[in-house]
Each structure stands twice: as structure tokens, then as C-alpha cells.
Motif scaffolding. Structure first.
Motif, PDB file in Angstrom:
ATOM      1  N   ALA A   1       7.221   0.133  -1.059  1.00 18.70           N
ATOM      2  CA  ALA A   1       6.087  -0.308  -0.164  1.00 18.70           C
ATOM      3  C   ALA A   1       4.766   0.017  -1.361  1.00 18.70           C
ATOM      4  CB  ALA A   1       5.499   1.337  -0.048  1.00 18.70           C
ATOM      5  N   PHE A   2       5.054   0.483  -2.620  1.00 21.77           N
ATOM      6  CA  PHE A   2       4.281  -0.135  -3.810  1.00 21.77           C
ATOM      7  C   PHE A   2       4.857  -1.675  -4.360  1.00 21.77           C
ATOM      8  CE2 PHE A   2       4.101  -0.193  -8.526  1.00 21.77           C
ATOM      9  CZ  PHE A   2       2.915   0.449  -8.809  1.00 21.77           C
ATOM     10  N   LEU A   3       6.353  -2.032  -4.300  1.00 22.25           N
ATOM     11  CA  LEU A   3       6.647  -3.009  -4.910  1.00 22.25           C
ATOM     12  C   LEU A   3       6.617  -4.333  -3.946  1.00 22.25           C
ATOM     13  CD1 LEU A   3       9.934  -2.504  -6.070  1.00 22.25           C
ATOM     14  CD2 LEU A   3       7.880  -2.874  -7.841  1.00 22.25           C
ATOM     15  N   VAL A   4       6.337  -4.431  -3.092  1.00 17.52           N
ATOM     16  CA  VAL A   4       6.288  -5.032  -1.671  1.00 17.52           C
ATOM     17  C   VAL A   4       4.280  -5.712  -1.141  1.00 17.52           C
ATOM     18  CG1 VAL A   4       6.430  -6.307   0.835  1.00 17.52           C
ATOM     19  CG2 VAL A   4       8.206  -4.702  -0.867  1.00 17.52           C
ATOM     20  N   PHE A   5       3.985  -4.209  -0.582  1.00 21.63           N
ATOM     21  CA  PHE A   5       2.225  -4.204  -1.298  1.00 21.63           C
ATOM     22  C   PHE A   5       1.189  -4.983  -2.366  1.00 21.63           C
ATOM     23  CE2 PHE A   5      -1.876  -2.131   0.011  1.00 21.63           C
ATOM     24  CZ  PHE A   5      -1.764  -3.198   1.109  1.00 21.63           C
ATOM     25  N   GLY A   6       1.689  -4.282  -3.601  1.00 24.46           N
ATOM     26  CA  GLY A   6       0.762  -4.354  -4.360  1.00 24.46           C
ATOM     27  C   GLY A   6       0.800  -5.959  -4.728  1.00 24.46           C
TER      28      GLY A   6
ATOM     29  N   PHE B   1      -5.751  -8.710   5.061  1.00 27.58           N
ATOM     30  CA  PHE B   1      -5.667  -7.066   4.310  1.00 27.58           C
ATOM     31  C   PHE B   1      -4.812  -5.899   5.700  1.00 27.58           C
ATOM     32  CE2 PHE B   1      -6.655  -2.735   5.128  1.00 27.58           C
ATOM     33  CZ  PHE B   1      -6.690  -1.722   4.181  1.00 27.58           C
ATOM     34  N   VAL B   2      -5.193  -6.474   7.065  1.00 27.10           N
ATOM     35  CA  VAL B   2      -4.670  -5.429   8.425  1.00 27.10           C
ATOM     36  C   VAL B   2      -2.951  -6.096   8.205  1.00 27.10           C
ATOM     37  CG1 VAL B   2      -4.748  -5.816  10.674  1.00 27.10           C
ATOM     38  CG2 VAL B   2      -6.969  -5.450   9.214  1.00 27.10           C
ATOM     39  N   LEU B   3      -2.883  -7.543   8.292  1.00 32.22           N
ATOM     40  CA  LEU B   3      -1.602  -7.515   8.840  1.00 32.22           C
ATOM     41  C   LEU B   3      -0.677  -7.327   7.942  1.00 32.22           C
ATOM     42  CD1 LEU B   3      -2.082 -11.295   9.829  1.00 32.22           C
ATOM     43  CD2 LEU B   3      -1.752  -9.171  10.923  1.00 32.22           C
ATOM     44  N   ILE B   4      -0.853  -7.377   6.764  1.00 35.36           N
ATOM     45  CA  ILE B   4       0.048  -6.917   5.589  1.00 35.36           C
ATOM     46  C   ILE B   4       0.218  -5.778   5.430  1.00 35.36           C
ATOM     47  CG2 ILE B   4       0.012  -7.111   3.238  1.00 35.36           C
ATOM     48  CD1 ILE B   4      -1.746  -9.582   2.615  1.00 35.36           C
ATOM     49  N   SER B   5      -0.946  -5.153   5.149  1.00 30.79           N
ATOM     50  CA  SER B   5      -0.464  -3.708   5.256  1.00 30.79           C
ATOM     51  C   SER B   5      -0.088  -2.671   6.450  1.00 30.79           C
ATOM     52  CB  SER B   5      -1.792  -2.825   4.849  1.00 30.79           C
ATOM     53  OG  SER B   5      -2.852  -2.797   6.181  1.00 30.79           O
ATOM     54  N   GLN B   6      -0.178  -3.779   7.462  1.00 29.32           N
ATOM     55  CA  GLN B   6       0.765  -3.210   8.376  1.00 29.32           C
ATOM     56  C   GLN B   6       2.433  -3.517   8.766  1.00 29.32           C
ATOM     57  OE1 GLN B   6      -1.382  -4.132  12.544  1.00 29.32           O
ATOM     58  NE2 GLN B   6      -2.802  -2.746  11.997  1.00 29.32           N
ATOM     59  N   LEU B   7       2.809  -4.145   8.723  1.00 30.18           N
ATOM     60  CA  LEU B   7       3.530  -4.824   7.653  1.00 30.18           C
ATOM     61  C   LEU B   7       4.707  -4.101   6.835  1.00 30.18           C
ATOM     62  CD1 LEU B   7       3.594  -8.772   8.853  1.00 30.18           C
ATOM     63  CD2 LEU B   7       4.938  -7.286  10.310  1.00 30.18           C
ATOM     64  N   ALA B   8       3.491  -3.358   6.368  1.00 31.59           N
ATOM     65  CA  ALA B   8       4.490  -3.718   5.162  1.00 31.59           C
ATOM     66  C   ALA B   8       4.798  -2.133   4.949  1.00 31.59           C
ATOM     67  CB  ALA B   8       3.777  -3.149   3.613  1.00 31.59           C
ATOM     68  N   PHE B   9       3.542  -1.465   5.554  1.00 35.74           N
ATOM     69  CA  PHE B   9       3.873  -0.048   6.218  1.00 35.74           C
ATOM     70  C   PHE B   9       5.417   0.673   6.830  1.00 35.74           C
ATOM     71  CE2 PHE B   9       2.644   3.626   9.376  1.00 35.74           C
ATOM     72  CZ  PHE B   9       2.710   4.966   8.039  1.00 35.74           C
ATOM     73  N   LEU B  10       5.565  -0.790   7.699  1.00 42.24           N
ATOM     74  CA  LEU B  10       6.118  -0.804   9.316  1.00 42.24           C
ATOM     75  C   LEU B  10       7.652  -0.886   8.632  1.00 42.24           C
ATOM     76  CD1 LEU B  10       4.542  -2.101  12.440  1.00 42.24           C
ATOM     77  CD2 LEU B  10       5.111   0.576  12.386  1.00 42.24           C
TER      78      LEU B  10
ATOM     79  N   GLN C   1       8.627  12.934  -1.150  1.00 39.93           N
ATOM     80  CA  GLN C   1       9.698  13.136  -0.635  1.00 39.93           C
ATOM     81  C   GLN C   1       9.842  12.902   0.827  1.00 39.93           C
ATOM     82  OE1 GLN C   1      12.814  13.527  -1.720  1.00 39.93           O
ATOM     83  NE2 GLN C   1      11.807  12.999  -3.572  1.00 39.93           N
ATOM     84  N   GLY C   2       8.288  12.935   1.763  1.00 44.00           N
ATOM     85  CA  GLY C   2       7.658  12.859   2.586  1.00 44.00           C
ATOM     86  C   GLY C   2       8.390  11.266   3.165  1.00 44.00           C
ATOM     87  N   PRO C   3       8.755  11.116   4.344  1.00 45.39           N
ATOM     88  CA  PRO C   3       9.331   9.953   4.715  1.00 45.39           C
ATOM     89  C   PRO C   3       7.761   8.540   5.484  1.00 45.39           C
ATOM     90  CG  PRO C   3       9.568  10.784   6.445  1.00 45.39           C
ATOM     91  CD  PRO C   3       9.343  11.701   5.329  1.00 45.39           C
ATOM     92  N   VAL C   4       6.960   9.594   5.394  1.00 47.26           N
ATOM     93  CA  VAL C   4       5.040   8.557   5.506  1.00 47.26           C
ATOM     94  C   VAL C   4       3.947   8.989   4.486  1.00 47.26           C
ATOM     95  CG1 VAL C   4       3.350   8.595   7.450  1.00 47.26           C
ATOM     96  CG2 VAL C   4       5.677   9.136   8.318  1.00 47.26           C
ATOM     97  N   THR C   5       4.285  10.196   3.989  1.00 42.79           N
ATOM     98  CA  THR C   5       3.394  10.171   3.455  1.00 42.79           C
ATOM     99  C   THR C   5       3.289   9.558   1.513  1.00 42.79           C
ATOM    100  OG1 THR C   5       4.825  12.296   2.359  1.00 42.79           O
ATOM    101  CG2 THR C   5       2.490  12.469   3.622  1.00 42.79           C
ATOM    102  N   SER C   6       4.680   9.010   1.440  1.00 42.38           N
ATOM    103  CA  SER C   6       5.029   8.972  -0.219  1.00 42.38           C
ATOM    104  C   SER C   6       4.545   7.299   0.528  1.00 42.38           C
ATOM    105  CB  SER C   6       6.927   8.738   0.128  1.00 42.38           C
ATOM    106  OG  SER C   6       7.028   8.693   0.604  1.00 42.38           O
ATOM    107  N   VAL C   7       5.271   6.791   2.024  1.00 46.76           N
ATOM    108  CA  VAL C   7       4.898   5.382   1.349  1.00 46.76           C
ATOM    109  C   VAL C   7       3.148   5.231   1.382  1.00 46.76           C
ATOM    110  CG1 VAL C   7       4.450   3.075   3.435  1.00 46.76           C
ATOM    111  CG2 VAL C   7       6.969   4.581   2.597  1.00 46.76           C
TER     112      VAL C   7
ATOM    113  N   THR D   1       6.312 -14.593   5.385  1.00 45.83           N
ATOM    114  CA  THR D   1       6.083 -16.022   6.542  1.00 45.83           C
ATOM    115  C   THR D   1       5.649 -15.381   7.648  1.00 45.83           C
ATOM    116  OG1 THR D   1       8.208 -15.789   5.323  1.00 45.83           O
ATOM    117  CG2 THR D   1       8.259 -17.138   7.490  1.00 45.83           C
ATOM    118  N   VAL D   2       5.795 -14.448   8.131  1.00 47.13           N
ATOM    119  CA  VAL D   2       4.817 -13.908   9.197  1.00 47.13           C
ATOM    120  C   VAL D   2       3.620 -14.067   9.411  1.00 47.13           C
ATOM    121  CG1 VAL D   2       4.480 -11.385  10.843  1.00 47.13           C
ATOM    122  CG2 VAL D   2       7.052 -12.110  10.485  1.00 47.13           C
ATOM    123  N   VAL D   3       3.418 -13.140   7.819  1.00 50.29           N
ATOM    124  CA  VAL D   3       1.423 -13.561   7.616  1.00 50.29           C
ATOM    125  C   VAL D   3       1.185 -15.170   8.283  1.00 50.29           C
ATOM    126  CG1 VAL D   3      -0.877 -12.959   6.631  1.00 50.29           C
ATOM    127  CG2 VAL D   3       1.274 -11.708   6.783  1.00 50.29           C
ATOM    128  N   ALA D   4       1.953 -16.135   7.052  1.00 48.44           N
ATOM    129  CA  ALA D   4       1.355 -17.268   7.896  1.00 48.44           C
ATOM    130  C   ALA D   4       1.517 -18.005   8.301  1.00 48.44           C
ATOM    131  CB  ALA D   4       2.355 -17.734   6.268  1.00 48.44           C
TER     132      ALA D   4
END
Lengths: 341, 253
Positions: A293-298, A322-331, A252-258, A128-131
Motif C-alpha cells: 500500500a505504501f509503495l503503490v499509493f505513495g 484521489f478517490v479512485l486511487i485510494s479505493q483501488l489501492a486499499f482493495l 500486524q492487523g490486515p486492515v489497520t496496517s494498510v 490503467t483502470v483510472v486512466a
């Protein structure tokens, strides 16, 4: 030898569990392709950009297609005059926000219902946000490939120039003295392209439609099934060949795993109908945020889908996506890792 | 030249034949797992119906396609955009199905149990129990029932002295002393990919070398509380350990 056999068991179990869902998705999207006319649906959609974005995102409930089917449908929607937020919302959300995928995710993660709930919420939010952002671009044509732009129904209206023609960039014909005629490159390119044949609902018999459904299903099953086999093979190999310590450190790392799971989802290009089974094999070693992240971004963006997106959008628009989706999914998934789990 | 083009030069219908064979092989494979009772090794019984249905549907599609191909009609419809050339995917599907028909899947054993963290979280099931049923007869609890009961109320002393009779396979976890083994079962919620081990330590009358890993045992005895691996935990003090054949369906649900 034991490891090889247990890897093979894992590989087969993923396939045996996932193939029925894949077949279901393929059949439903084939039926819709042949029997539903989306033009009528477009006429009843709201006009407000945010509402239109939300409506487009929920369109997947009517068109349960995974990410391989959604780009052709989105292309048809654009050609039939869907507004930017509707088309982009549909493009991003339809692979996840649809009954088949939600059912498959629920099957895989019955023990962790939060994964199912957040998959839906995050996907819907991002789409919705990207659209909504894309609704700022009232006329999608500059973002589209010329063939698609040409097939759009409304004639291109060039806004009256707000500044003298001498100060504008572009190509001009000297039409009347003092009134040069600006040539919009998009229109020019589009008009010189051969018209793309529109897949209008053909007048054919039920039996012929059934045959088309069969052929369409066989082709889709072959393609998506092949990718599923390769994806399951990769999942099984990672489980068997990579030492558990390394996977645990990464997972198990919160950032690396994402980051790891987003990269994996982008590369592996597994169909959204069955990606939850793939993610399931990482459920015990990766953080919930990483699984999400896998289930949302992929489903929104991966290698396979990149080629498809480029058949509709120009490179620049695909890059924005790509930029919008990956940043939102990451955050969002990082938020999940730090505050929700 | 792509594989598909090369194939279609041999015969224009060859790619279609490959598709049909690939789907047919998967249909046969799914039916084979069902009829030989191997489906339970791969997926949760809740989803047997889906797999059997999909297998049947694949066979029907194969039949319809065969009928059409024998009449010499090629596939119609648009070619989809694909990441790989079309001929490859039929090959991938066909080869994987043939491998499945050739190699028999085997249930997971102690190596997988150790790898999937039997030692880290031996006393946790992932399902959040919705109801707590204090079984009137502790001896009737299965291994999974015991672990789930402990999830809900983990104080080991509450169960000390209760009789116990459970089945599972032996795992020699390195963090237990020599006179103990971990009696283990795998729990699956969806398919073998998410199988995770649960187990309870068993105190043996002698060294665990007499009880080889992966062998299934029927253990009876009573519950005691001991401190193992710096943790107070519930341990089965075995009175008898009877070797039993592996059950047909080794998983618990």
C-alpha cells in the motif's frame, strides 16, 4: 544514548543506500527532459481507450521520472495533445513503472520478490483502470487549469446544443435574435489567461545543454534529497522512539496496517525512486499488503504531489483521482493481505 | 520573507553556494565512509560500488558548480515546485551531512537484536535458500550457515552430537534461563534498516553474568537437543567460550 546512536546509524544507512538511486533518477530524467522530443512518441500511440491507458501507463519505461518529475512531463504531454487516458495513465504509473524504480525496489526487497512483482502489477492495474475511467471524458479541458487548457493544441469544439438554449445553464451573449451564443467558462477563462510559455525544444549547443543538465540536477537533488533526509529521519525516529508493541499491533492487523501505511505514504511524500528503502525499515513489522500500500499509493498521490497536480488539474479532477486511487489501492492490498499471503 | 530570499539579499549567489556546499558535504561523507571502511556498517557490500560512484559524482558536480560560482554565474533553469522553501532543503542536506561527518555510526548490539524480534523468530532467515548444501564438516559452518541449515531441515535431533565452532555476540534474552545466552549475528540484505538478528542458544558452564551482553565470543562445543521456552530446539553445549574483539564488519550476509 545507545538508541539514539542506533537510530542515527539507521538514518545514515537509508541515506547512503538511497542517494545513488536518487542521483540516477535525477540524471536520467534530466537527460530526457533536454534530449528527447516526446511529440513524436505521441503520434504512434494507440487510439482505443483501454490500449491508450495501458500505453500511457507504460510510458514510464521511456521517461523514468519519479513523482516529482512526472507531473511536469504529464503537463507537457497534455499540452502537446496527448489523449486523457494516455496522460492520466502516465501520470499515475510513471513514478513506479520505470526501470530505475523497479531496480531500487528489487535492491531493497531481494528477499521478498513478491513485493517487487505486486508493486508493478498493482500500480499498472490502478493506473490503467483510472486512466480508462478518465477516457470517458473525451475533452479534458473542463478538468484542467485554464493555463494548461489554453496551451492544448486542438481548438475547443462546443458540441451543438441538444436542447433549446432557454433550458441550458451558463452565460450567454445575445448574438442573433433567437440564437444566443453560449460562453464556455473554461474557454473564457483560458483566453483571458496569459499564455503559458511552452517549453519548446530550444536550439542550444551541447555545452549549454550540459550546463542546464547540471543546474537541473543540482536543484532536483537538493529538493528531493531534502525530502529524503526528512523521510529517513522520520523512519529512524519511528523505529527508535515508538515502542515495538505498538508498531506490531498496528502493523500486524490486515486492515489497520494498510490504512496506517497509506496515510504515512501520503504524508511523508518520499520520492518513489527511494521509497522502497524507507518501506524496508518496516518490513519486519508490517504486513506485505501494508508495505505494498505504501509503495503503490505513495507514488500516485501524496502531499507534495498534490500541489503539483493542482498546477495541472482543477480541484474536482484531483478529488476524483484521489478517490479512485485510494479505493483501488486499499482493495488490492487488502486482497493481498487476506488471500495472497 | 522566505529563507531563500533572505539569503539572496546577503548575496545573490548565496543559495547557489549553499546547494554546492550541501552536495559537496554528502560527497565527502560517502568517500569518508568508504575510505575508513565504515561503509560495511551501513550497507551490503553489493552496493558499495553505487555509493562510491555516487560520492565521486557528487564531488565532480560540486567541482563544476564551484568553478561556475567562482566566475560569478548563477544557476539557470526553471525553479521546481517545492513543498518547502528552497533554502530549507539545502540546510537540511548540509546539516545532515555535517552530523554524519561528526558522529560515527556504531554497529547494532543486543538491545536492537531484542527489539527486532530475536526471541520471536530466532530460527528463521528471510532468504529462501536456493540450494541445500549439507556441509561435509559441521565444525566449518558459521552461525548463519547453522541457522539456514535448520531452516531447511528443522529437526534438532538430526544434528545432535555434531561438533560446532561459531562466532557471534552475546545477547541475554529474558526467555532463556540464567545458564544460557543467545549467540547472535545480524544479517543484512540491503542496508542497516533491514538488519535482522539470527542466533542459537548456548548452554554455559556457569551463570551468564560471567559473559556480558554485546561481547563477541568464539564458541566451540557440540550440538545437543533441549527443550527451552516450551520448544524443542538445537542448543550449543559450549566447551570453550573465548572472548574475541568485534570483527571489522559485524554483519553476515
Amino acid at each position: 544514548m545507545y538508541r539514539l546512536n542506533s537510530g542515527f546509524t539507521l538514518f545514515l544507512s537509508l541515506l547512503v543506500e538511497a542517494i545513488p538511486f536518487l542521483m540516477f533518477g535525477v540524471l536520467v530524467s534530466g537527460l530526457l527532459l533536454l534530449f528527447v522530443d516526446e511529440r513524436r512518441l505521441l503520434q504512434i500511440l494507440p487510439k482505443h481507450p483501454l490500449l491508450a491507458a495501458l500505453a500511457g501507463s507504460c510510458f514510464g519505461f521511456l521517461f523514468p521520472v519519479c513523482e516529482c518529475g512526472n507531473v511536469p512531463v504529464a503537463r507537457r504531454l497534455i499540452m502537446q495533445g496527448a489523449s486523457a487516458p494516455v496522460a492520466v495513465g502516465f501520470l499515475l504509473a510513471a513514478p513506479t513503472i520505470n526501470p530505475v524504480v523497479i531496480w531500487a525496489t528489487w535492491t531493497a526487497f531481494r528477499d521478498q520478490p513478491e513485493i517487487v512483482v505486486f508493486r508493478v502489477i498493482f500500480s499498472l492495474t490502478i493506473a490503467t483502470v483510472v486512466a480508462w475511467v478518465f477516457s470517458a471524458q473525451a475533452d479534458l479541458k473542463p478538468f484542467l487549469q485554464p493555463a494548461v487548457a489554453l496551451a492544448m493544441p486542438k481548438p475547443l469544439v462546443i458540441p451543438p446544443p441538444s436542447q433549446p438554449p432557454l433550458l441550458q445553464t451558463g452565460t450567454f451573449f445575445l448574438d442573433q435574435p433567437g440564437q444566443p451564443l453560449q460562453i464556455d467558462p473554461v474557454t473564457l477563462q483560458a483566453t483571458t489567461m496569459p499564455a503559458c510559455p511552452l517549453p519548446d525544444a530550444p536550439k542550444i549547443t551541447a555545452w549549454a545543454r550540459f550546463r542546464m543538465l547540471l543546474d537541473n540536477s543540482v536543484q532536483e537533488l537538493r529538493e528531493l534529497g531534502g525530502v529524503l533526509v526528512l523521510g529517513s529521519l522520520m523512519a529512524a525516529l519511528i523505529q527508535v522512539a515508538v515502542p515495538r508493541d505498538i508498531i506490531l499491533d498496528l502493523g500486524q492487523g490486515p486492515v489497520t496496517s494498510v490504512v496506517a501505511m497509506m496515510t504515512l505514504s501520503g504524508v511523508i511524500s518520499i520520492c518513489s525512486t527511494v521509497d522502497s528503502f524507507f518501506a524496508l525499515s518496516f518490513a519486519s513489522t508490517f504486513t506485505s499488503g501494508a508495505l505494498l500500500a505504501f509503495l503503490v499509493f505513495g507514488p500516485m498521490f501524496d502531499l507534495k504531489n498534490l500541489g503539483l497536480l493542482l498546477t495541472v488539474f482543477k480541484g474536482r479532477a484531483v478529488f476524483y483521482l484521489f478517490v479512485l486511487i485510494s479505493q483501488l489501492a486499499f482493495l488490492l492490498t487488502l486482497f493481498m493481505n487476506f488471500w495472497l499471503s | 520573507m522566505t529563507l531563500a530570499k533572505r539569503l539572496s539579499q546577503v548575496s545573490p549567489l548565496l543559495p547557489d553556494w549553499m546547494d554546492t556546499l550541501a552536495l559537496g558535504a554528502w560527497g565527502v561523507l560517502m568517500m569518508k565512509y568508504w575510505l575508513t571502511g565504515r561503509l560495511g556498517l551501513l550497507i551490503h557490500p553489493n552496493y558499495f560500488g553505487l555509493t562510491i560512484g555516487a560520492g565521486l559524482l557528487l564531488l565532480v558536480m560540486t567541482g563544476l558548480n564551484l568553478q561556475k560560482l567562482l566566475r560569478g554565474k548563477p544557476q539557470i533553469g526553471v525553479r521546481h515546485f517545492t513543498l518547502f522553501p528552497p533554502g530549507w532543503m539545502s540546510m537540511v542536506l548540509l546539516v545532515s551531512a555535517l552530523l554524519g561527518l561528526w558522529i560515527t555510526p556504531r554497529p547494532f548490539a543486543s538491545e536492537t537484536a531484542l527489539e527486532r524480534g530475536l526471541q520471536d523468530s530466532a530460527l528463521l532467515t528471510r532468504a529462501q535458500p536456493q540450494t541445500f548444501r549439507p556441509n561435509a564438516d559441521p565444525a566449518a559452518r558459521s552461525l548463519i550457515d547453522w541457522v539456514r541449515t535448520l531452516d531447511v531441515y528443522p529437526e534438532p535431533d538430526a544434528y545432535s552430537g555434531q561438533p560446532v565452532q561459531v562466532q557471534g555476540f552475546a545477547v541475554h534474552t529474558p526467555n532463556l534461563p540464567d545458564a544460557y545466552l543467545m549467540l547472535t549475528r545480524f544479517v543484512i540484505t540491503c542496508c542497516a534498516a533491514d538488519a535482522y538478528p539470527v542466533g542459537l542458544p548456548v548452554k554455559l558452564p556457569q551463570s551468564r553474568q560471567a559473559y556480558p551482553p554485546d561481547q563477541w565470543f568464539d564458541v566451540s562445543g557440540q550440538m545437543v537437543t533441549e527443550t527451552l521456552d516450551d520448544r524443542r530446539q538445537l542448543v550449543i553445549a559450549a566447551e570453550t567460550l573465548q572472548g574475541i574483539p568485534a570483527p571489522r564488519n559485524p554483519y553476515a550476509y
